[in-house]
Design an enzyme around this catalytic site. Structure first.
Site: not given
Ligand code: C6P
Length: 412
Positions: A127, A202, A205, A228, A368
């Protein structure tokens, strides 16, 4: 793991006020939990109770409701430590989310510890929040970035791992937000350590969807977001091994992260508070604790099994639709509960708009993760992602709507 649903989804749905809405005149089918999950009444109530009954700042007040707030905030930290099996609550840093957690590691560890020409290893399935912070510090410090490639089936190509040497940090996604691929993170951590590098995961998910044990993984850092996993927005966690937090300089300066401040020098607070400058998201942490309680009430193995079952069913139904192409591994046991796909040459935004008319919420775009889409050779995909409140009927509604779209857009 067999994908048998062993949780009472109808009962779970009753806890989510949003499912009483029908914004398009049809029962809401929410298939965008990978972007952000819905919130159960228990989380909403916990946040409301904080604001109504003991709203006050933490670690500062010497009056009863501030002590209550501090206890609730710190209890949330302990609860989250247990949830991911950290050795201690001192390894849990509250941040805004995964993005901030990864930036914290990049700026507070890598920027300060690495030297010009040092290498950082990433993967092509990251991401943006696990690419851009590293690019920013690489530019500033003259560091080099290397990427492990993805195979055509959406899995990580680990066949050439032996050829990566001399990197100081390896940061990788547990489970891809586009491909769904669940990486063999234990192997990747071992690989990082075998090269004397730190392993950063990371887990944005992953933590919401499966049992995570940071001691078993032996990772050095692990990042995730509360929103999430049924929790509020604006709260997330950086797990870090305590010795690393001890040796790191603060990320941000301000109130609460200090022990003493003089005009020309300061001394820092203990970890993890050294990394929590300013008034934290108290309501967020309390809401996240309620979310963890809720998830553990269901059981993380049940969450995972339910998602496998939904993913298997969705894969079966979607694959029957002409022009359908699903990205990532097709085996539901090897992926998380989301499917990114294209349908003929229908633009992802058109498809998502069409589904919205049917009361179905999905995400469309590059999610993203532009490098993944570049690798797949498509500018955008449509993504359906599942969680504890989704039913097999939701999947049927999605499949029916996609069939209808295939007809309307004349996909052969
Ligand atoms: N992905 C998606 O729709 P934040 O925005 O900081 O809570 O998470 C960022 C992030 C980092 N790593 C992974 C693997 C992610 O999936 C995400 C967030 C969302 O896929 C919003 S872009």
């Amino acid at each position: 793991m067999e994908g048998q649903a062993s949780l009472d989804v109808q009962k779970i749905r009753e806890d989510f006020p949003i499912f009483s809405r029908a914004p398009r005149g049809k029962p809401l089918v929410y298939l965008d939990s990978a972007a952000t999950s819905q919130k159960p009444r228990q989380v909403i109530e916990a946040v409301k109770r904080f604001y109504e009954e003991y709203n006050s700042n933490v670690h500062r007040g010497i009056y009863s409701i501030s002590i209550e707030a501090t206890e609730a905030y710190e209890e949330a930290r302990r609860r989250i430590a247990r949830f991911i099996n950290a050795r201690s609550h001192r390894e849990i840093v509250f941040v805004r989310g995964t993005t901030e957690a990864l930036n914290l590691v990049a700026y507070a560890w890598a920027l300060r510890k690495l030297k010009k020409d040092d290498k950082i290893l990433l993967t092509e399935m990251e991401h943006h929040s696990n690419i851009v912070p590293w690019q920013l510090i690489a530019r500033e410090k003259g560091l080099k970035l290397e990427y492990i490639p993805i195979r055509g089936d959406g899995t990580l190509d680990t066949s050439g791992l032996d050829s990566y040497h001399d990197f100081r940090i390896f940061s990788f996604v547990y489970s891809s937000n586009v491909l769904g691929t669940i990486n063999d993170v234990k192997q990747l951590v071992r690989f990082a350590h075998s090269r004397g590098a730190l392993a950063v995961i990371d887990a944005a998910q992953a933590v919401p969807h499966m049992k995570i044990d940071v001691q078993e993984l032996d990772c050095d850092f692990l990042a995730f977001s509360g929103h999430k996993m049924l929790g509020p927005t604006g709260i997330g966690v950086l797990y870090a091994k305590r010795e690393l937090l001890e040796e790191m300089e603060p990320f941000m300066g301000g109130g609460e992260m200090i022990r003493e401040v003089h005009l020309h020098e300061s001394r820092w607070n203990d970890v993890p508070w050294k990394f929590e400058a300013g008034t934290p998201n108290i309501a967020g942490a309390i809401g996240l604790k309620a979310a963890v309680d809720y998830l553990e009430g269901i059981g993380m193995d049940n969450v995972r099994m339910h998602e496998i079952s939904l993913t298997r069913y969705a894969t079966e139904l979607l694959m029957e639709i002409p022009g359908m192409r699903i990205y990532g591994p097709l085996n539901p046991e090897k992926r998380s509960g989301l499917l990114a796909f294209t349908l003929g040459d229908i633009h992802a935004h058109d498809l998502a708009t069409f589904l919205d008319e049917e009361g179905i919420c999905v995400r469309a775009g590059h999610h993203c993760a532009m490098p993944i889409h570049t690798r797949l050779g498509v500018p955008a995909t449509t993504r359906a992602s599942f969680y504890v409140y989704n039913t097999h009927e939701d999947i049927e509604r999605l499949a029916e709507a996609l069939k209808k779209a295939a007809q309307v857009f004349k996909i052969v």
